[in-house]
Design a protein around this motif. Sequence first.
Motif, PDB file in Angstrom:
ATOM      1  N   GLN A 188      30.062  19.538  -5.228  1.00 30.19           N
ATOM      2  CA  GLN A 188      31.110  19.650  -6.240  1.00 30.19           C
ATOM      3  C   GLN A 188      31.416  21.109  -6.558  1.00 30.19           C
ATOM      4  OE1 GLN A 188      29.603  17.109  -9.386  1.00 30.19           O
ATOM      5  NE2 GLN A 188      30.900  15.418  -8.713  1.00 30.19           N
ATOM      6  N   TYR A 212      33.046  22.484  -3.000  1.00 25.25           N
ATOM      7  CA  TYR A 212      34.286  21.849  -2.539  1.00 25.25           C
ATOM      8  C   TYR A 212      35.165  21.316  -3.664  1.00 25.25           C
ATOM      9  CZ  TYR A 212      32.150  21.959   2.095  1.00 25.25           C
ATOM     10  OH  TYR A 212      31.568  22.366   3.267  1.00 25.25           O
ATOM     11  N   GLY A 213      34.587  21.045  -4.821  1.00 25.25           N
ATOM     12  CA  GLY A 213      35.345  20.506  -5.946  1.00 25.25           C
ATOM     13  C   GLY A 213      34.997  19.051  -6.224  1.00 25.25           C
ATOM     14  N   ALA A 214      35.055  18.688  -7.490  1.00 24.14           N
ATOM     15  CA  ALA A 214      34.709  17.327  -7.916  1.00 24.14           C
ATOM     16  C   ALA A 214      35.736  16.312  -7.435  1.00 24.14           C
ATOM     17  CB  ALA A 214      34.576  17.261  -9.431  1.00 24.14           C
ATOM     18  N   ASP A 215      36.955  16.760  -7.143  1.00 24.36           N
ATOM     19  CA  ASP A 215      37.958  15.824  -6.637  1.00 24.36           C
ATOM     20  C   ASP A 215      37.664  15.429  -5.190  1.00 24.36           C
ATOM     21  OD1 ASP A 215      38.504  18.542  -6.117  1.00 24.36           O
ATOM     22  OD2 ASP A 215      40.602  18.115  -5.649  1.00 24.36           O
ATOM     23  N   ILE A 216      37.019  16.302  -4.435  1.00 24.22           N
ATOM     24  CA  ILE A 216      36.640  16.010  -3.050  1.00 24.22           C
ATOM     25  C   ILE A 216      35.335  15.217  -3.023  1.00 24.22           C
ATOM     26  CG2 ILE A 216      36.047  17.026  -0.809  1.00 24.22           C
ATOM     27  CD1 ILE A 216      38.962  17.495  -1.634  1.00 24.22           C
ATOM     28  N   PRO A 225      33.593  13.111  -5.641  1.00 23.63           N
ATOM     29  CA  PRO A 225      33.422  12.444  -6.937  1.00 23.63           C
ATOM     30  C   PRO A 225      32.049  11.791  -7.015  1.00 23.63           C
ATOM     31  CG  PRO A 225      34.792  11.112  -5.496  1.00 23.63           C
ATOM     32  CD  PRO A 225      34.523  12.408  -4.774  1.00 23.63           C
ATOM     33  N   GLU A 226      31.699  11.326  -8.197  1.00 26.50           N
ATOM     34  CA  GLU A 226      30.383  10.713  -8.435  1.00 26.50           C
ATOM     35  C   GLU A 226      30.076   9.583  -7.449  1.00 26.50           C
ATOM     36  OE1 GLU A 226      28.064  11.820 -10.721  1.00 26.50           O
ATOM     37  OE2 GLU A 226      29.461  13.450 -11.071  1.00 26.50           O
TER      38      GLU A 226
END
Length: 145
Positions: A23, A26-30, A32-33
């Motif tokens: 996260q 790369y980012g939480a949108d890439i 997700p949980e």
Amino acid sequence: MTGEISIRWAEPADYPLALRIWQKVYGADIFPEERMTPLAFHRFVIGLVGEVPGFAAIACDYPTFWRGNVVPCAGIGAVATLPEFRGGGVGQQMMDGVVGLCQEAGYEISSLYGFRELFYRKSGYEACGWRWQIKCPVDQLPKVG
């Protein structure tokens, strides 16, 4: 931060640590949980600097066919080193460790898409195929939502 570098196959208790690394990189949108649990054909890798998680990757079972035989192959992806551990060789040591883990697990080869080819070449990977680059004036790009 410094410390002994270690790398291992992640256990379920490590999955949230790996997810946090992905996260941040790369980012939480890439990532997700819902991506915290590996799929049936995935294995997560976690790398530590001392006791601090600083590296994560995924190895996918990626059987490859060569001359009529199935060759065990690991598809390596989601390679991520936290920014605070970059530039000092930690990521390279971790990547070398991933190669070793895959060999110990019985994979005869591994493959990946090397976004930074030189980095992965140092761990024994080589570029193959063609890289295509298509240029288009911005005003001619299609409009998308």
